[in-house]
Enzyme design. Sequence first.
Site, mmCIF file in Angstrom:
data_model
loop_
_atom_site.group_PDB
_atom_site.id
_atom_site.type_symbol
_atom_site.label_atom_id
_atom_site.label_comp_id
_atom_site.label_asym_id
_atom_site.label_seq_id
_atom_site.Cartn_x
_atom_site.Cartn_y
_atom_site.Cartn_z
ATOM 1 N N TYR A 221 17.920 11.917 15.776
ATOM 2 C CA TYR A 221 17.243 12.338 17.087
ATOM 3 C C TYR A 221 16.383 11.168 17.671
ATOM 4 C CZ TYR A 221 14.265 15.116 20.192
ATOM 5 O OH TYR A 221 13.519 15.549 21.021
ATOM 6 N N HIS B 175 13.071 12.765 23.847
ATOM 7 C CA HIS B 175 11.584 13.355 24.176
ATOM 8 C C HIS B 175 10.460 12.373 24.123
ATOM 9 C CE1 HIS B 175 13.533 17.628 23.668
ATOM 10 N NE2 HIS B 175 13.918 17.031 24.814
ATOM 11 N N ASP C 61 13.377 17.232 30.242
ATOM 12 C CA ASP C 61 14.495 17.710 29.644
ATOM 13 C C ASP C 61 14.736 19.354 29.698
ATOM 14 O OD1 ASP C 61 16.920 17.971 28.098
ATOM 15 O OD2 ASP C 61 15.834 18.112 26.425
#
Length: 691
Positions: free
Chosen positions: A171, A174, A267
């Site tokens: 990941y 963000h 998002d």
Amino acid sequence: MARDPRYDILFEPLKIGPVTAPNRFYQAPHCNGMGRLFPDSMIAMRGMKAEGGWGIVATEQCDFHPTGDVTPFTETRLWGDMDVPYLAGMTDAVHKHGSLAALELVHNGHDTGNIYSREVPIGPMHRPVSWHYHPVQARAMDLGDIRAYRRWHRNAALRAKQAGFDIIVVYAGHDGTVPSHFLSRRHNQRGDEYGGPLENRLRLYRELLEDTLETVGDTMGVIARFAVDEMMGPDGLEWQNEGRDAIEMLAELPDLWDVNVSDWSNDSMTSRFAPEGYQEDYVAFVKQVSSKPVAAVGRYTSPDTMVSAIRRGVVDMICAARPSIADPFLPRKIDEGRADDIRECIGCNICAAWNNLSAPIRCTQNPTMGEEWRKGWHPEEIAAKGSDTHVLVIGAGPAGLEAAHALGKRGYRVTMAEASAAAGGRVSRESALPNLNAWARVRDYRLGQIAQMPNVDLYLNSPMSAGEVLEFGANHVALATGATWRRDGVGRHIHTPVAGADLPLAFSPDDIMDGKRPPKGPVVVFDDDHYYMGGVMAEWLAGEGYAVTLATPGLCVSSWTEYTLEQGHIEKRLVDLGVEILPRHNLVALGAGGVELVDLVTASRDNRPGALVAVTMRLPNDALYHSLNGTPEKLAAAGVASIRRIGDCHGPSTIAAAVYEGHRYARELDTETDPDGVPFKTVRYDLECGR
Ligand code: ADP
Ligand code: SF4
């Protein structure tokens, strides 16, 4: 029913490295406020997603080292072997239904204060941590730290394999993980091989992908979850520049690209700020630069939009968090030719709010979310009726509609009486406010379901008095009669009506929704509610040409919407509309000369000309309940065994709370409940783990 062949493409398997997803539905990693603290609840919720047909079911972010301790948030955690069994519980629940289980490995780097672990936070540079403004600094990772970091990530991947996961999600999104911090020019001004040109800033992410592939890639799929744009122009990553370059540099490395925009508030934009599929403009290029399959979110709830996104070559797989929360059975419904039964997400972010409050997830549309284990509630199944009785539901707002829907599903005979000419209550009124039209889905889903039930009747234009209720002679009566906004200023900060509140210049949100308006000119919206209504009133009136001042005792406009990730978006919209914002101000009085305010810091008074719209609190419309409840002998004579208030008539709150109360009423009718007990299952995990 058979599946509509137009949707067949959504059910084609997709190879992700060594594993194969059974269809194109990928439940994206999403936080849920349960995680490691309420593992049974988390496991049951994820299992429900698999039962509902999501081909891949992912964890929320899973922290893999004490230097990335997210306390007080309650995400999953994989710090050591002791964390393997509960995660194995989740993979079992997912595998039972033939889906793949994915684990998202996350270390939030210089965001976390490590308030539980007391480890020194780490990141690309020395800098204060970002969450909560903790008085704590992260230290710059040296090359030894980077080697250790890669080792922790590899070890966590191995433990994930041990727990039975099929996929690792690596990941960088963000603006919230170590690899995304390294990638960012804002955060990374290092002078070594991990800083400087993009290739160097991307090095750590490349290494994490390579490490994961090398460690577990022979048996597990490796997904790169990557934000290609930070929606802040040249100050951040842009999909046309470094976002695209980064994907090109790593194009063929992962088994699947899961691409989105950053940060979380962009998002997971609410429907107030972005429509379905809004991320397509940012991520559509990815399939042109990589031959690997691509997935992306976008609050997709319509199968036609999903098919179109695949056919147009934007994605290969539909990635969804909120649509899977609002309807865990979305894929199954499409598969079974029941797309009209989908409970579409309204994009309100109550789900995100509860996670941000470190409490188990709730959903406005899906009252069973988070209650799968604790209450044993299944989103699609409900016990058959406990008796052959007739229920009168008064009021067709979200509470009444959900009660009637769930009672109808149980097989009760239900009559709904609604005073006004339209169903929906506050949902109908509020979905007519600027940019809240998606909220009407709360009404429309339930009306659509009720319309298919011969045992449920809805009567509009039917205001019920106590006499009429008694005459009607139902066995049970549920009062879902809602609540009404006060206009006298009383609320959190004011406890008796303000002087002048009876003047015609005082308005409540209900007045404004009823079409009443102050004379054109200046208006003060006084917001002591702090959720959306004050900001929406200001937005609406400013849009109509009023000169609006929004005064609030809070530190900022719509302060509670920090939890729904909307606060920054709301403030920007109001500023763009020219609304003057006065935080830390209380209302004093209304007079012919205008609205008197007081600065809560300096105690100085300020008189603003114009009218007042007070957004403070609502009072339950419970007169009917009290008049019925006060005559038990008449109720008994009429054969009414129970009367209950539900929703805003019981306690004014969110729409999510009203839907939940309506659902709970229906679930509990004719069941034994202990009025003195805890109304759900609880476990003391700290004692029962045996350590
Ligand atoms: P909730 O959020 O609790 O569902 P709402 O305010 O949205 O509450 O809905 C309440 C509904 O009840 C409104 O549509 C209102 O018109 C209706 N209502 C209120 N009083 C009566 C009554 N006496 N008879 C029938 N309907 C009523
Ligand atoms: Fe969608 Fe709101 Fe439910 Fe979240 S809480 S899934 S945004 S309806």
